[in-house]
Structure formats: C-alpha cells, structure tokens
Design an enzyme around this catalytic site. Structure first.
Site, mmCIF file in Angstrom:
data_model
loop_
_atom_site.group_PDB
_atom_site.id
_atom_site.type_symbol
_atom_site.label_atom_id
_atom_site.label_comp_id
_atom_site.label_asym_id
_atom_site.label_seq_id
_atom_site.Cartn_x
_atom_site.Cartn_y
_atom_site.Cartn_z
ATOM 1 N N GLU A 183 -34.666 -22.054 1.004
ATOM 2 C CA GLU A 183 -34.166 -21.726 2.341
ATOM 3 C C GLU A 183 -33.512 -22.913 3.031
ATOM 4 O OE1 GLU A 183 -36.865 -18.516 4.341
ATOM 5 O OE2 GLU A 183 -38.171 -20.129 3.644
ATOM 6 N N CYS A 235 -33.887 -12.693 -1.566
ATOM 7 C CA CYS A 235 -34.689 -11.745 -0.778
ATOM 8 C C CYS A 235 -34.291 -11.752 0.695
ATOM 9 C CB CYS A 235 -36.183 -12.031 -0.927
ATOM 10 S SG CYS A 235 -36.664 -13.655 -0.330
ATOM 11 N N HIS A 269 -32.461 -6.634 15.942
ATOM 12 C CA HIS A 269 -33.184 -5.355 15.951
ATOM 13 C C HIS A 269 -32.240 -4.188 15.725
ATOM 14 C CE1 HIS A 269 -37.108 -6.641 17.981
ATOM 15 N NE2 HIS A 269 -37.377 -6.135 16.810
HETATM 16 C C1 PEP Z 1 -34.890 -15.545 4.646
HETATM 17 O O1 PEP Z 1 -34.948 -16.561 5.354
HETATM 18 O O2 PEP Z 1 -33.834 -15.134 4.108
HETATM 19 C C2 PEP Z 1 -36.102 -14.744 4.407
HETATM 20 C C3 PEP Z 1 -36.098 -13.749 3.542
HETATM 21 O O3 PEP Z 1 -37.182 -15.037 5.164
HETATM 22 P P1 PEP Z 1 -37.347 -14.581 6.705
HETATM 23 O O4 PEP Z 1 -36.172 -13.708 7.050
HETATM 24 O O5 PEP Z 1 -38.639 -13.880 6.784
HETATM 25 O O6 PEP Z 1 -37.325 -15.903 7.403
HETATM 26 MG MG MG Z 2 -36.859 -17.350 5.939
#
Ligand code: PEP
Ligand code: MG
Length: 562
Positions: free
Chosen positions: A423, A494, A197
């Site tokens: 991921e 992302c 956070h």
């Molecule tokens: C990530 O895992 O990098 C991603 C963009 O998804 P989240 O952070 O929402 O898990």
């Molecule tokens: Mg993720």
C-alpha cells in the site's frame, strides 16, 4: 463546459458531455432529477426557553432516527448499515449535549441544531479520514431534524414516476441507501470519489454511477441525460441511436455477467482467481453465493468500529469463525486490524495525531502494542482450527523489510501462511525483498494511490490523482507483479481497482494473479475477463501505462478489450 458538437451532431440538437470518474459500469438514460432543496434554520428564529428547545430537538431527532431505522430494516447489506449508522448520529449524545449548550444560550430549536452540528462537523473534519467523511452524514441529519422541527417535507431524493437519472452535488449516505434501482437508473455527482459512500452503495445496488463530474451543476432537472458508468460520462440530450446501441451493449454485458459461473480465467484459459472482499459473517455468506474462489480481503477492523474496548480472543475467534464457516474449504485472507486514519478503533487508535493517514495506523498499531496483534492472531488461529477454511493472514500498511519479518514470524508461529498488503511506494520498491519472507502479497490500490500521489483518498477534488487508471499506479502494480513472478509467489489486488471490469483485465495483463472486489462486482469482472485473451489484457496494460493520464488510459484499454 463547452457544448461538444460532433460531426454527426451537426444539424441536430447540440450535445453536451460532462466527464467524471467512472465507478459503477452500465448505462442509465432518463430525465434528470435532483434532490429536494434542504431546509435552513430560519434567520432570527424566536428564542425559546432552554428546556422547550431541548425537548423539541429530542423528539424531532428521535423521529428522524425512527424513520431511518425503519428504512434500514427494509434494506440489506451496506445500505442497511449506512442507514443504521446515520440513525445513530441523529441520537448521538455529543450532538444532544451541544444542542443543550446552545439552547441554554437562548437559541431556538432549529438554530441550536444547526450550530451544534456545525461544531460537531468541525470536530469530525479535524479528526480527518473516515470521521471527516461522516460530515456529509452529519449535515444530512441536521437537515432532516430541521425539516422535522419546521414541519417541512423530508429533504432528499424524490421518488420519480418514470425511470430517472439522479444528479446531485453529493449524496448523503442515507439518501443513497434508500434508492430504488427501478426508479433511479443511474447516478452522477459533482463531488465524491471512487471509495465514497455514494460509490459503495451504487455498487451494491448495481446502479451505473459516475462521481466527481466537472460542472454537473449546469445540467438542469428535467433534461434527458445518459450516464455511462464505464466511460465516466454524462451526456445531455444524447444521440438516441448511439444510446440505443450502448443500452443494448449494456444489456448484453449484464446478461453475460449474470450467466458467469467462474472460475476466473481469460477466454484462452489464463487463470486469475476472482475473490471477494468481506467484513463480517453476513457479507461472507452473500459472497459465498457468488462464483468466487475465496475471500481476498477480510477487513477485520470493520467488525469492531463500534467497540470501546478490545474484544477478547474468544469473542474474536467467534466473529472470524462465522466468516470462515461461510466459505467452506475455500481460501480466506484475513487482514489484521487496519485501525487508525480513516478507520479509527476506540481501543487501538492513537488519538490526536496531526495527520492520521501518515500516523500510527495499520501494522504500526500492532508494533506499538504487540499484545493487540498477538491476541488477534490467537483469535484467527483458533477460528481457523474450528473450521475447514484455507486461512491466510496479511498485515496492512507495511513499509520496511524489518516490519515484514517481524509480522511473518508471529504469524508463522501460529502455523498460518503469511502475506502483506502493498500500500506504500516503499513496499513497491522493496517487493522482491519483502517476498523473500512471505507467501504472498496483495496490492491495496486505494492506499497505494493515496500515498503514491500524496493525495487524500477521500478528497473529491483530488479524485483524478487517486483514479486507479493513473499510469504511475499501473506501473507500480507491474513492478510488484514482476517481483511475484520472479519469486514464484501470488500477487493479488484487493483495492477498488479490482472491481472495474476493464481495469481488472489490465491488472491481469500486468501479471496480477488474483482480483478481490465487492461481491456485487464479482460477476461483471469474471465475465469481462472471460471475454478477452491474456494477450489482449497485456496489450491493454501496455497502452494504459503509456497513456498521458487516467482518462486516456481507460480509453486506450477499452479499445483493445472489445
Ligand atoms: C486498499 O488500501 O486498497 C485496501 C484494500 O485497504 P482499505 O481500503 O481497507 O484501506
Ligand atoms: Mg488500505
């Protein structure tokens, strides 16, 4: 921490440099301030009768919630949300029930509050992920309520007279969200990770920030310190000439960022799309006011964190359409529900998993209950029909070719382009085969780090492993980018990695075709990319991948990107 005496430092005051994880670039210099000490329930607090205790707790909790809500209304974006969520915790019915239980056992109001919060915190910790992350919020709420009960000043961050640097072990979200960037010019914490956070709010407010700083507790309040949010350092009693140089460089960097108008490309014209990550209509409208080419990640699960039941197709269509409308005819990549683990949704998450990060999360939820996914895809398709945005859909947490095929078929049936997030290490290894069935992929570096290094992305003590500069993570990204190049299909990033200007250049050098990050980070990323050539980016990528560790990788890349 051993004081570091550089040759230039001989003959002047000794300088100490503390290192951590850089999360928000920029330089902040000033006297160090630390949050006010937190109150504790007094030992041997006099017992009161149960109803007196319960009433005292109720009115103190209501007052704490009222103040937090007031500050939430004065804030905006993520800061407003964090403050409102913390206010909600103060009035949580579960908390009141636990307090009543301790009150009926004879505990006084402060003691009952403290015990009740301990119980709730143990439950949150056992749940893991995002719930565990909220334990800091819970303890913050406890301290505020106890201060109110004991008639002590509200704990938290002082409001300094002169621009100051805030140092802390960790910051409660409610503290960070209320920060005034003209008074607090930089933040450094001993705990916290790049997705904590503290990091999210500091990024939103544009306050230079370094987290997970080893031995930071040694730095005394009142010392003059400089925080370098690019290098990830906190320097006590800095060399004023060097600091003046860095401050000037920072001023020029901020000026370049403010003047950047897009589109994303290097100084020699190599195109890299700069996109924004959003989670709702308000965020999408804010993002649309930045020079972005679209949205690279719409985290749909975050729209439904407070829902106990699944929203209808029509409700979902309205929510998605609000985001699409904000983007006009630009690209919007919608991610289907990434429920479970750190983002539990009451209507979708599989409860009581011993290890939710390795459990039924992301696409696995849709595969276990295809109705949830089908209704969401119907909602997305309806919203896409009602608006002119260039809508594409991707799935989180894909690990096998069969999953990609299963998902792609369902999305294509609705006439929408389809991709997945990369991921997991298995998705990296299978990138060529996965791309055969897809139009694009997007690398989620937050989870890819977690699963590649077997290190909880929320664990502050493991933040060196989940540092996005880790050479093995960079090598994984290159494997996927090369698969994309062979297939002639886009490969985006992302995760939070895309928000670091220097790292963004390295990602471009690895062959990534788009970068999607918080809209507040877009300009700094775009401006940095515009200041270097693609050859510099490639050389920086090579050097970073060959480095011994994340700190060395960041330094090696920085040397080649000036
Ligand atoms: C990530 O895992 O990098 C991603 C963009 O998804 P989240 O952070 O929402 O898990
Ligand atoms: Mg993720």
């Amino acid at each position: 921490m051993v004081p570091l005496a550089t040759p230039e430092g001989y003959g002047r005051e000794v300088t100490s440099v503390y290192s951590g994880t850089a999360v928000v670039p920029g330089i902040g210099v000033g006297p160090a301030v630390r949050p006010a000490p937190r109150p504790t329930a007094p030992d041997g607090e006099a017992a009161t009768d149960a109803s007196t205790t319960t009433v005292a707790f109720g009115s103190a909790a209501a007052e704490v919630a009222r103040r937090l809500r007031e500050r939430s209304q004065a804030a905006s974006g993520a800061a407003a949300e964090v403050l409102a969520a913390t206010a909600g915790l103060a009035e949580d019915r579960g908390l009141a029930t636990f307090v009543s239980k301790h009150a009926s056992q004879g505990a006084g109001p402060a003691t009952a509050t403290s015990r009740a919060i301990d119980e709730l915190a143990a439950m949150f910790t056992a749940a893991g992920g995002l719930m565990a992350e909220r334990v800091t919020d819970l303890y913050d709420v406890r301290d505020r309520i106890i201060a109110e009960l004991l008639d002590l000043p509200e704990p938290g961050i002082p409001t300094p007279e002169e621009p100051s640097v805030l140092l802390a072990d960790d910051l409660a979200p409610a503290d960070t969200a209320g920060l005034d960037p003209s008074r607090i010019v930089a933040i450094a914490t001993e705990l916290g990770g790049s997705t904590s956070h503290t990091a999210i709010i500091a990024r939103q407010l544009g306050i230079p920030c370094v987290v997970a700083v080893t031995d930071l507790h040694e730095v005394e309040a009142g010392s003059r310190v400089a925080v370098d949010g690019t290098a990830g350092t906190v320097t006590v009693d800095p060399d004023e000439t060097e600091i003046a140089r860095l401050v000037e460089e920072d001023r020029r960097t901020r000026e370049a960022a403010a003047g950047w108008t897009g589109p994303g490309r290097t100084a020699d014209g190599h195109e890299v799309q700069i996109l924004a990550n959003v989670q709702d209509g308000a965020g999408a409208r804010r993002a649309a006011s930045e020079p972005i080419e679209g949205v690279g990640l719409f985290r749909t699960e975050l729209c439904f964190l407070d829902r106990s039941t699944e929203p209808t197709v029509e409700e979902q269509a309205d929510i998605y359409a609000e985001v699409f409308e904000a983007l006009g005819d630009k690209k919007v990549i919608v991610r289907t529900l990434d429920a479970g683990s750190d983002k539990p949704l009451a209507f979708a998450t599989h409860p009581d998993e011993p290890n939710p990060a390795l459990g039924v999360r992301g696409l696995r939820i849709g595969m276990a209950d295809p109705g949830i996914l089908d209704r969401q895809l119907d909602g997305i398709a309806r919203a896409a029909e009602r608006t002119s945005a260039d809508v594409r859909v991707m799935a989180p947490m894909v690990t096998t070719e069969a999953e990609a095929v299963w998902f792609a078929e369902r999305v294509r049936r609705r006439g929408l382009p389809v991709g997945i997030m990369i991921e997991t290490p298995s998705a990296v290894i299978l990138a060529d085969r996965l791309l055969e069935h897809l139009d694009f992929v997007s690398i989620g570096t937050n989870d890819l780090s977690q699963y590649t290094f077997a290190a909880d992305r929320m664990a502050p003590t493991l933040s060196t492993l989940t540092d996005p500069w880790q050479p093995a993570l960079l090598a994984s990204i290159r494997m996927v980018a090369e698969a994309g190049r062979r297939a002639g299909k886009p490969v985006g990033v992302c995760g939070e990695a895309a928000a670091h200007p220097q790292l963004a250049c390295v990602l471009a050098g690895l062959g990534v075709t788009s970068l999607s990050c918080a809209s507040t980070a877009v300009r700094a990323v775009g401006a940095k990319l515009a200041s270097v050539t693609i050859e510099q980016c490639r050389a920086a990528a090579e050097a970073a991948m060959e480095a011994a560790g994340p700190a060395e990788a960041a330094r090696a890349a920085a040397d080649l990107l000036t």
